[in-house]
Design an enzyme around this catalytic site. Structure first.
Site, PDB file in Angstrom:
ATOM      1  N   ARG A  16       0.817  -1.218   0.000  1.00 33.07           N
ATOM      2  CA  ARG A  16       0.000   0.000   0.000  1.00 33.07           C
ATOM      3  C   ARG A  16       0.853   1.271   0.000  1.00 33.07           C
ATOM      4  O   ARG A  16       0.341   2.357  -0.254  1.00 33.07           O
ATOM      5  CB  ARG A  16      -0.953  -0.014   1.221  1.00 33.07           C
ATOM      6  N   GLU A 154     -10.389  -9.203  12.787  1.00 36.34           N
ATOM      7  CA  GLU A 154      -9.834  -8.323  11.749  1.00 36.34           C
ATOM      8  C   GLU A 154     -10.973  -7.671  10.973  1.00 36.34           C
ATOM      9  O   GLU A 154     -12.049  -8.249  10.825  1.00 36.34           O
ATOM     10  CB  GLU A 154      -8.962  -9.142  10.790  1.00 36.34           C
ATOM     11  N   LYS A 350      33.611  25.062   0.489  1.00 38.15           N
ATOM     12  CA  LYS A 350      33.646  23.603   0.325  1.00 38.15           C
ATOM     13  C   LYS A 350      34.999  23.040   0.710  1.00 38.15           C
ATOM     14  O   LYS A 350      36.011  23.595   0.298  1.00 38.15           O
ATOM     15  CB  LYS A 350      33.348  23.259  -1.138  1.00 38.15           C
TER      16      LYS A 350
END
Ligand code: UD1
Ligand code: CA
Length: 455
Positions: A16, A154, A350
């Site tokens: 799902r 269930e 950097k």
């Protein structure tokens, strides 16, 4: 005190979710669901924790860690079957807690209280439950008129009347290990899903004369099971609130907690203010008295006391105390920025070290550089670090003054206290104390316009 072990069910396919990733590796506030569940289990277990894996198990194992113990469920025949596979590795005696890998919001307090209740009540099984307004999708708790638990049905198997029951099964339980082992092989898969339901063990235990209890909790959020992306975002919201409130209760000011995203393991000192739109991701340690945001994006970094990070991104770097950063600075991995540095607007740094008190105020790129303390960068400085094949380093010593629009073509060194003239392209080392000018001289052509175009 009984031995407490745990089984975490995480073999399901999670269809799902409609995702290529295993359901339980999806993150809630930066931490995978399975890791949330595992770390709660760890807090209360005194014995083994076995995680049941099956579908996409490589992902689950690499997320939770190779060093943990797993049971492989080769076919997903249901939660009862999954628990049976894990039980083979659980030692006899004591209590076993069963948790769902897709229910990351359960708290340590609830698990502790449920285990205490279970042990004191001497039940064979205790299920953690809650009353919720919209019980759709969850197993419902069946009770007798006197209120004792009769079992769990269930949703798929429930009658219309049973579907109206608001008390739901969280999917977390405490079992007497020996009794669970005794009945688990009696499960049948004759139900709507054709699966072996762990939930049926309660009715079987009752039939065999054992007692079964329910531990009902007031906070329904804790029980949330995640089956799809909508529920994932709902869980994220609940967890976010918990994390933010914990920081606020330890002295952090969060102006708009609904719009502040702090990772699970982040540490923030007292008297720091986090302004809206900020994302403070995993691995960050923020000092006290800082102002973070608005719209700061921090990941895996350390920020010292009293620093200000305004609308800037910092990744895998260490920033010192009383640093002023932003707006719109970008500090990329592997930087060490010392105390009292200014990294101003549109500055990128950097893989560099920057010494104390250095000012990089605007529109500058500092890459692969070792910058001393008290250096001043004029606007628009570029360390030219890449020759299309290799990266090279730039060294700028203490107290140097880099004029506006200087290109420093690496490898190159600017010595202590040296100057570069604005607009210079520096290709050779500059000795300390010197001024380097590397630009053509200005020519002025008097009355040029008039000569060319007339009066
Ligand atoms: C389950 C419960 C339901 C409860 C709900 C709470 C059963 C039969 N139902 O339903 O009563 O209200 O959780 O969220 O137990 N799993 C395996 N192997 C399997 C099947 C599932 O490991 O063969 C794992 C899944 O990965 C998941 C957990 O067990 O982590 C629960 O499975 P899921 O299919 O999500 O059960 P629900 O339908 O939510
Ligand atoms: Ca579920």
């Amino acid at each position: 005190m009984s031995n407490i072990s745990a089984i975490i069910l995480a073999a399901g396919s999670g269809t799902r979710m409609k995702s290529s990733k295993a359901k339980v590796v999806h993150k809630v506030c930066g931490k995978p669901m399975i890791n949330w569940v595992y770390s709660q289990a760890e807090k209360i277990c005194t014995d083994k924790i076995i995680t049941v894996v099956g579908n996409r198990r490589e992902q689950v194992i690499s997320t939770l860690g190779e060093d943990k113990e797993y049971a492989v469920q080769r076919q997903q025949l249901g939660t009862g079957h999954a628990a049976a596979v894990a039980l083979e590795k659980i030692p006899d005696g004591g209590v076993v807690i069963v948790l769902c890998g897709d229910a990351p919001l359960i708290t340590e307090e609830t698990l502790k209280a449920a285990a205490d209740f279970h042990i004191k009540s001497r039940c064979a099984a205790t299920v953690i439950t809650a009353d919720i307004d919209d019980p759709k999708g969850y197993g419902r708790i069946l009770r007798s008129e006197s209120g004792s638990v009769l079992g769990i049905v269930e949703e798929k198997d429930a009658s219309p009347a049973q579907r109206k029951i608001k008390e739901i099964n969280s999917g977390s339980y405490c079992f007497d290990t020996a009794l669970l082992r005794a009945v688990i092989s009696n499960l049948s898969n004759e139900n709507a899903a054709g699966e072996y339901y762990l939930t049926d063990t309660l009715a079987i235990l009752l039939e065999n004369g054992y007692e079964v209890g329910a531990f009902k909790i007031p906070d329904i959020n804790e029980l949330m099971g995640i089956n799809n992306m909508v529920q994932l975002s709902q869980a994220e919201r609940v967890m976010r609130k918990r994390i933010n409130e914990a920081h606020m209760l330890s002295g952090v000011t969060i102006i708009d907690p609904e719009n502040t995203y702090i990772g699970a393991d982040v540490k923030i000192g007292a008297d720091t203010t986090v302004l809206p739109g900020s994302i403070i991701g995993e691995g960050c340690v923020i000092g006290s008295g800082c102002i973070i945001g608005p719209n700061a994006n921090l990941k895996d970094c350390e920020i010292g006391d009293g620093s200000e990070i305004n609308a800037s991104t910092v990744v895998s770097s260490k920033v010192g105390k009383n640093v002023a950063m932003g707006p719109y600075a970008y500090v990329r991995p592997n930087c060490v920025i010392a105390d009292k540095v200014k990294v101003g607007d549109f500055v990128e740094v950097k893989n560099s070290t920057v010494g104390e008190g250095t000012k990089i105020a605007h529109l500058t790129y500092v890459g692969d550089s070792d910058v001393g303390s008290g250096v001043n960068f004029g606007c628009g400085t570029v360390t030219v670090n890449y020759d299309s094949k290799k990266k090279h380093r730039t060294t700028i010593k203490d107290g140097a003054f880099i004029g506006c629009n200087t290109n420093l073509v690496a490898p190159v060194t600017v010595g202590e206290g040296a100057y570069t003239a604005a607009g210079s392209t520096i290709t050779e080392d500059v000795p300390g104390d010197a001024l380097a000018i590397a630009r053509s001289r200005q020519t002025v052509k008097e009355k040029w316009r008039t000569k060319k175009y007339g009066e």
